[in-house]
Structures are given as C-alpha cells and as structure tokens.
Design a protein around this motif. Structure first.
Motif, short mmCIF file in Angstrom:
data_model
loop_
_atom_site.label_atom_id
_atom_site.label_comp_id
_atom_site.label_asym_id
_atom_site.label_seq_id
_atom_site.Cartn_x
_atom_site.Cartn_y
_atom_site.Cartn_z
N MET A 178 0.85 -1.20 0.00
CA MET A 178 0.00 0.00 0.00
C MET A 178 0.88 1.24 0.00
SD MET A 178 -2.67 1.22 2.94
CE MET A 178 -3.20 2.90 3.02
N THR A 179 0.66 2.14 -0.97
CA THR A 179 1.43 3.38 -1.05
C THR A 179 0.69 4.50 -0.35
OG1 THR A 179 2.39 2.70 -3.15
CG2 THR A 179 2.50 5.04 -2.60
N VAL A 180 1.40 5.24 0.49
CA VAL A 180 0.81 6.37 1.22
C VAL A 180 1.12 7.65 0.46
CG1 VAL A 180 0.80 7.64 3.38
CG2 VAL A 180 1.08 5.16 3.40
N GLU A 181 0.12 8.49 0.24
CA GLU A 181 0.35 9.79 -0.38
C GLU A 181 0.75 10.79 0.71
OE1 GLU A 181 -1.82 13.23 -3.11
OE2 GLU A 181 -3.00 11.55 -2.32
N ILE A 182 1.93 11.33 0.56
CA ILE A 182 2.44 12.29 1.56
C ILE A 182 2.02 13.70 1.14
CG2 ILE A 182 4.51 13.27 2.62
CD1 ILE A 182 5.86 10.54 2.20
N THR A 183 1.24 14.34 2.00
CA THR A 183 0.75 15.68 1.74
C THR A 183 0.99 16.56 2.96
OG1 THR A 183 -1.46 15.21 2.63
CG2 THR A 183 -1.09 14.73 0.28
N ARG A 184 0.81 17.87 2.77
CA ARG A 184 0.93 18.78 3.90
C ARG A 184 -0.12 18.45 4.97
NH1 ARG A 184 3.47 23.48 4.08
NH2 ARG A 184 1.71 24.63 4.96
N ALA A 208 0.74 17.57 8.84
CA ALA A 208 0.22 18.44 9.90
C ALA A 208 -0.71 17.67 10.84
CB ALA A 208 -0.51 19.63 9.29
N ASP A 209 -1.51 16.77 10.29
CA ASP A 209 -2.44 16.00 11.11
C ASP A 209 -1.72 15.09 12.10
OD1 ASP A 209 -4.61 17.15 9.92
OD2 ASP A 209 -5.07 15.45 8.59
N ARG A 210 -0.51 14.66 11.76
CA ARG A 210 0.22 13.73 12.62
C ARG A 210 1.15 14.43 13.61
NH1 ARG A 210 1.29 8.25 8.98
NH2 ARG A 210 -0.89 8.02 8.36
N LEU A 211 1.16 15.76 13.58
CA LEU A 211 2.01 16.52 14.49
C LEU A 211 1.14 17.22 15.53
CD1 LEU A 211 4.38 18.17 11.83
CD2 LEU A 211 4.70 16.01 13.05
N GLY A 212 1.76 17.61 16.63
CA GLY A 212 1.03 18.33 17.68
C GLY A 212 0.77 19.77 17.28
N ARG A 213 -0.04 20.43 18.09
CA ARG A 213 -0.43 21.81 17.81
C ARG A 213 0.66 22.78 18.26
NH1 ARG A 213 -4.75 22.43 14.60
NH2 ARG A 213 -5.26 24.40 15.63
N VAL A 214 0.91 23.78 17.43
CA VAL A 214 1.83 24.86 17.77
C VAL A 214 1.22 26.17 17.26
CG1 VAL A 214 3.95 23.46 17.75
CG2 VAL A 214 3.12 24.48 15.62
N THR A 215 1.89 27.27 17.53
CA THR A 215 1.35 28.58 17.14
C THR A 215 1.14 28.68 15.63
OG1 THR A 215 2.48 29.61 19.02
CG2 THR A 215 1.72 31.08 17.26
N TYR A 216 2.15 28.25 14.88
CA TYR A 216 2.07 28.30 13.42
C TYR A 216 1.98 26.88 12.87
CZ TYR A 216 3.58 33.09 14.27
OH TYR A 216 3.67 34.37 14.72
N ASP A 217 0.77 26.30 12.98
CA ASP A 217 0.56 24.91 12.59
C ASP A 217 0.89 24.65 11.13
OD1 ASP A 217 -2.38 24.44 14.64
OD2 ASP A 217 -0.29 23.98 15.06
N ARG A 218 0.64 25.63 10.27
CA ARG A 218 0.78 25.42 8.83
C ARG A 218 2.18 25.72 8.33
NH1 ARG A 218 -2.53 22.02 7.07
NH2 ARG A 218 -2.20 22.80 4.95
N GLY A 243 7.47 28.91 17.30
CA GLY A 243 6.20 28.19 17.30
C GLY A 243 5.85 27.57 15.97
N VAL A 244 6.89 27.22 15.18
CA VAL A 244 6.65 26.57 13.89
C VAL A 244 6.50 25.07 14.10
CG1 VAL A 244 7.84 28.35 12.58
CG2 VAL A 244 9.14 26.40 13.43
N ASN A 245 5.94 24.40 13.11
CA ASN A 245 5.64 22.97 13.22
C ASN A 245 6.86 22.16 12.79
OD1 ASN A 245 3.91 20.96 14.04
ND2 ASN A 245 2.31 21.46 12.57
N ASP A 296 8.27 11.39 13.12
CA ASP A 296 7.01 11.90 13.67
C ASP A 296 5.82 11.62 12.75
OD1 ASP A 296 8.43 12.93 15.84
OD2 ASP A 296 8.82 14.82 14.79
N VAL A 297 6.07 11.52 11.46
CA VAL A 297 4.97 11.30 10.51
C VAL A 297 4.56 9.83 10.51
CG1 VAL A 297 4.16 11.75 8.17
CG2 VAL A 297 5.92 13.21 9.17
N ASP A 298 5.49 8.98 10.91
CA ASP A 298 5.18 7.57 11.16
C ASP A 298 4.62 6.85 9.93
OD1 ASP A 298 5.11 5.27 12.70
OD2 ASP A 298 3.07 5.63 13.42
#
Length: 206
Positions: A1-7, A11-21, A85-87, A93-95
C-alpha cells in the motif's frame, strides 16, 4: 500500500503549535558516530585515546551515548516548536512505514511539502545515510525549493558533500559552534522564510 504524503497528512500527525501550517522539516543523523563503526578491534587497541586531540576523542564515545544525535534533533525541534512556534518535525514523527514508502522518497516528499527544510550535521552524527538522503532531496528539489533549504553543520565537520552542495546546488550552508547557536540560526532562517512568504517573494503554502 502506497501512502500519499501531503501537507495535510504531515500536519495532522504533528502536535499543535502557534504556526501549525508552517512545516519545518529537520533532517539529520539519528545515531552518534563512533569510530567503532569503522575501526577493527585490533586498530582500536593500537590507539591511545587520551593522546588524541579533543574532537577525535569525542568519536570514541561510549555506545550508551549512541542516540545523542537524535536527542540533539529532538531538543532543537522542541526549541523551534516553542519559539517561534513553527511545526518542526522529524521523519519519525509522521510515522510512515518504509515498507509503504522508502526512506529517501519520504525525505523528498517531506521537504517538498515543507515551508523550510534544514539538514543538521553535528560532529558526532553518523552521517552516511543522511548524506545519501540529503543528496537525493537536493537533486530533486534544489531548483524549485532552494530558497527553503539550509545545510547547517558543526564547525568540526568537513566533507566533500558539504563543499559541493554550496557549489552544485547553490545551497545556503552555515556552521554552528554550540547548540544555542544552531537553534538561533534555524530560528532566523524560519523567520526569514515567513517574512518572504508574507511579502509575496515566496509562495504561501496552503
């Protein structure tokens, strides 16, 4: 199974920070380099470590310290996630399983999706695999993402790969003396990219 790596996936697999994007991909060795990797037991018996210069003595660190390079990346990541506060993230981490997407392809896609990418090369880093991945990223993305890439190495580190990177790909290369110096340079780099995105000099990434 191939995973499509996108922004979005990153972002969904990382924790929240000030500048999430604002994704800041940190590449670097996960293991500390040790001369035990390249010297035979007989060679090591002939070396009096106490007679070596300080930088070389550091290469004979105890195997208990083998994860020092990854610990450095984690501390730097934490500093950047706190201020400004960047991501900031590591590939781990993306696992994504390397059976689904190989490590080199992952690195290329993480860099492609990120606002900024830094290759961090400490003196104690076991850098062979990192050099291959960095070269692949640069070969693929330097022409389109060159302004978003930086190579930061500790003063004691020298290599043909580092020298060629600044010439072949016109890559920004800087050195650091201390961990605080490294963090400060990466903060300035991230801040510069943020500023250029706001001014329209670099595309804003959704």
């Amino acid at each position: 199974m191939t995973v499509e790596i996108t922004r979005e996936l990153i972002a969904d697999r990382l924790g929240r920070v000030t500048y999430d994007r604002f994704l800041f991909y940190l590449m670097g060795p996960y293991k500390s380099f040790n001369l035990n990797y390249v010297l035979s037991e007989e060679d090591r018996r002939e070396i009096d470590v106490d007679d070596l210069p300080g930088p070389l003595r550091r290469l004979f660190r105890n195997k208990d310290d083998i994860n020092a390079a990854q610990a450095l990346l984690r501390r730097v990541q934490g500093e950047l996630r706190t201020d400004p506060g960047v991501n900031a993230f590591l590939a781990l981490d993306v696992d994504i399983d390397t059976d689904d997407v190989d490590a080199v392809t992952q690195s290329i896609e993480y860099a492609r999706c990120s606002n900024a990418t830094a290759f961090v090369v400490p003196f104690l880093g076991h850098n062979f695999g990192v050099g291959e991945e960095a070269g692949s990223v640069l070969e693929t993305l330097a022409a389109t993402h060159g302004d978003r890439l930086i190579f930061v190495h500790e003063d004691d580190v020298t290599s043909a790969m580092i020298r060629s990177a600044s010439v072949r790909w016109d890559l920004r290369v800087e050195t650091y003396e201390t961990e605080a110096d490294l963090v400060a340079k990466l903060r300035r780099f991230a801040g510069g990219i943020m500023h250029r995105e706001r001014r329209g000099e670099l595309d804003r990434l959704n």
